[in-house]
Scaffold this motif. Structure first.
Motif, PDB file in Angstrom:
ATOM      1  N   TRP A   1      28.853  30.393 -47.772  1.00 38.15           N
ATOM      2  CA  TRP A   1      28.632  29.343 -46.990  1.00 38.15           C
ATOM      3  C   TRP A   1      29.668  28.090 -47.526  1.00 38.15           C
ATOM      4  N   GLY A   2      29.748  27.915 -49.045  1.00 40.57           N
ATOM      5  CA  GLY A   2      30.695  26.881 -49.841  1.00 40.57           C
ATOM      6  C   GLY A   2      32.125  27.325 -49.192  1.00 40.57           C
ATOM      7  N   VAL A   3      32.475  28.591 -49.313  1.00 42.19           N
ATOM      8  CA  VAL A   3      33.807  28.894 -48.778  1.00 42.19           C
ATOM      9  C   VAL A   3      34.082  28.703 -47.217  1.00 42.19           C
ATOM     10  N   ASP A   4      33.216  28.983 -46.398  1.00 46.22           N
ATOM     11  CA  ASP A   4      33.082  28.761 -45.047  1.00 46.22           C
ATOM     12  C   ASP A   4      33.327  27.225 -44.821  1.00 46.22           C
ATOM     13  N   THR A   5      32.376  26.289 -45.425  1.00 49.36           N
ATOM     14  CA  THR A   5      32.563  25.031 -45.265  1.00 49.36           C
ATOM     15  C   THR A   5      33.943  24.428 -45.657  1.00 49.36           C
ATOM     16  N   ILE A   6      34.314  24.905 -46.682  1.00 49.82           N
ATOM     17  CA  ILE A   6      35.717  24.310 -47.311  1.00 49.82           C
ATOM     18  C   ILE A   6      36.894  24.762 -46.516  1.00 49.82           C
ATOM     19  N   ALA A   7      36.688  26.029 -46.006  1.00 47.52           N
ATOM     20  CA  ALA A   7      37.873  26.655 -44.983  1.00 47.52           C
ATOM     21  C   ALA A   7      37.796  25.683 -43.797  1.00 47.52           C
ATOM     22  N   ALA A   8      36.757  25.526 -43.074  1.00 48.36           N
ATOM     23  CA  ALA A   8      36.570  24.674 -41.966  1.00 48.36           C
ATOM     24  C   ALA A   8      37.140  23.348 -42.063  1.00 48.36           C
ATOM     25  N   ALA A   9      36.780  22.496 -43.233  1.00 45.54           N
ATOM     26  CA  ALA A   9      37.467  21.229 -43.448  1.00 45.54           C
ATOM     27  C   ALA A   9      39.262  21.530 -43.714  1.00 45.54           C
ATOM     28  N   LEU A  10      39.448  22.705 -44.347  1.00 46.66           N
ATOM     29  CA  LEU A  10      40.867  22.648 -44.562  1.00 46.66           C
ATOM     30  C   LEU A  10      41.462  22.770 -43.300  1.00 46.66           C
TER      31      LEU A  10
ATOM     32  N   VAL B   1      44.402  20.431 -41.921  1.00 49.59           N
ATOM     33  CA  VAL B   1      45.898  20.856 -41.771  1.00 49.59           C
ATOM     34  C   VAL B   1      46.304  20.528 -40.276  1.00 49.59           C
ATOM     35  N   ALA B   2      45.287  20.686 -39.318  1.00 45.77           N
ATOM     36  CA  ALA B   2      45.781  20.540 -38.021  1.00 45.77           C
ATOM     37  C   ALA B   2      45.951  19.000 -37.636  1.00 45.77           C
ATOM     38  N   ASP B   3      44.938  18.334 -38.168  1.00 43.93           N
ATOM     39  CA  ASP B   3      45.025  16.677 -38.041  1.00 43.93           C
ATOM     40  C   ASP B   3      46.588  16.332 -38.746  1.00 43.93           C
ATOM     41  N   THR B   4      46.899  16.591 -39.801  1.00 44.86           N
ATOM     42  CA  THR B   4      48.022  16.410 -40.491  1.00 44.86           C
ATOM     43  C   THR B   4      49.266  16.734 -39.685  1.00 44.86           C
ATOM     44  N   THR B   5      48.979  17.961 -39.319  1.00 44.96           N
ATOM     45  CA  THR B   5      50.278  18.685 -38.306  1.00 44.96           C
ATOM     46  C   THR B   5      50.331  17.823 -37.125  1.00 44.96           C
ATOM     47  N   ARG B   6      49.360  17.362 -36.508  1.00 42.96           N
ATOM     48  CA  ARG B   6      49.335  16.632 -35.170  1.00 42.96           C
ATOM     49  C   ARG B   6      50.121  15.200 -35.470  1.00 42.96           C
TER      50      ARG B   6
ATOM     51  N   ALA C   1      28.305  35.024 -41.039  1.00 42.03           N
ATOM     52  CA  ALA C   1      29.313  35.793 -40.600  1.00 42.03           C
ATOM     53  C   ALA C   1      29.831  34.902 -39.023  1.00 42.03           C
ATOM     54  N   LEU C   2      29.118  34.489 -38.355  1.00 46.15           N
ATOM     55  CA  LEU C   2      29.332  33.673 -37.155  1.00 46.15           C
ATOM     56  C   LEU C   2      30.201  32.649 -37.646  1.00 46.15           C
ATOM     57  N   GLY C   3      29.819  31.744 -38.649  1.00 47.87           N
ATOM     58  CA  GLY C   3      30.609  30.636 -39.009  1.00 47.87           C
ATOM     59  C   GLY C   3      32.113  30.947 -39.610  1.00 47.87           C
ATOM     60  N   ALA C   4      32.109  32.072 -40.255  1.00 45.41           N
ATOM     61  CA  ALA C   4      33.609  32.427 -40.662  1.00 45.41           C
ATOM     62  C   ALA C   4      34.274  33.050 -39.382  1.00 45.41           C
ATOM     63  N   VAL C   5      33.660  33.789 -38.512  1.00 45.72           N
ATOM     64  CA  VAL C   5      34.562  34.017 -37.337  1.00 45.72           C
ATOM     65  C   VAL C   5      34.711  32.794 -36.588  1.00 45.72           C
ATOM     66  N   THR C   6      33.902  31.760 -36.513  1.00 41.24           N
ATOM     67  CA  THR C   6      34.389  30.680 -35.845  1.00 41.24           C
ATOM     68  C   THR C   6      35.471  29.999 -36.600  1.00 41.24           C
ATOM     69  N   THR C   7      35.424  29.847 -37.682  1.00 40.00           N
ATOM     70  CA  THR C   7      36.405  29.152 -38.550  1.00 40.00           C
ATOM     71  C   THR C   7      37.850  29.956 -38.319  1.00 40.00           C
TER      72      THR C   7
ATOM     73  N   ALA D   1      37.118  20.399 -33.252  1.00 37.86           N
ATOM     74  CA  ALA D   1      35.940  19.791 -34.446  1.00 37.86           C
ATOM     75  C   ALA D   1      34.848  20.110 -34.369  1.00 37.86           C
ATOM     76  N   PRO D   2      34.133  19.944 -33.138  1.00 37.52           N
ATOM     77  CA  PRO D   2      32.713  20.328 -33.159  1.00 37.52           C
ATOM     78  C   PRO D   2      32.260  21.520 -33.606  1.00 37.52           C
ATOM     79  N   ALA D   3      33.166  22.690 -33.289  1.00 36.59           N
ATOM     80  CA  ALA D   3      33.053  24.080 -33.685  1.00 36.59           C
ATOM     81  C   ALA D   3      33.215  24.313 -35.156  1.00 36.59           C
ATOM     82  N   LEU D   4      33.970  23.704 -35.681  1.00 44.45           N
ATOM     83  CA  LEU D   4      34.466  23.616 -37.166  1.00 44.45           C
ATOM     84  C   LEU D   4      33.121  22.994 -37.958  1.00 44.45           C
ATOM     85  N   LEU D   5      32.507  21.794 -37.228  1.00 49.05           N
ATOM     86  CA  LEU D   5      31.505  21.277 -37.899  1.00 49.05           C
ATOM     87  C   LEU D   5      30.261  22.299 -37.736  1.00 49.05           C
TER      88      LEU D   5
END
Length: 102
Positions: A69-78, A82-87, A10-16, A42-46
């Motif tokens: 866990w898989g959904v949260d990990t994929i969401a964090a990577a996305l 997206v932020a890196d590409t937008t930057r 739950a904490l990972g989902a909220v952080t993402t 980036a460290p928070a997403l990791l």
């Protein structure tokens, strides 16, 4: 151990979600702000993807926990991708004033 695993998921989902909202707000015309915000989030997403893993491995967690866990990990990577590409993309350019004649 199960309660810890669910709490970390739950904490990972909220952080993402929090990182996605922060990066989306920085994206609104503030290119230097987004360039600084991406490495800071980036460290928070990791951590949101990696912290629940030991608790998931230690306890016999159901498939729903592994799926979350898989959904949260994929969401964090996305979010990071997206932020890196937008930057790296140029922002809106002011319209050029074409002049006719000499």
């Amino acid at each position: 151990m199960e309660a810890l695993a669910w709490a970390l998921l739950a904490l990972g989902a909220v952080t993402t979600v929090a990182c996605a909202v922060r990066l989306a707000r920085r994206d609104r015309g503030d290119a230097p702000g987004l360039a600084r915000a991406v490495p800071r989030t980036a460290p928070a997403l990791l951590a949101s993807g990696l912290l629940p893993l030991p608790a998931l491995l230690a306890a016999a967690m159901p498939a729903a926990a592994w799926g979350l866990w898989g959904v949260d990990t994929i969401a964090a990577a996305l979010v990071y991708a997206v932020a890196d590409t937008t930057r790296d993309t140029p922002g809106p350019q002011p319209p050029s004033r074409a002049r006719s004649g000499p």
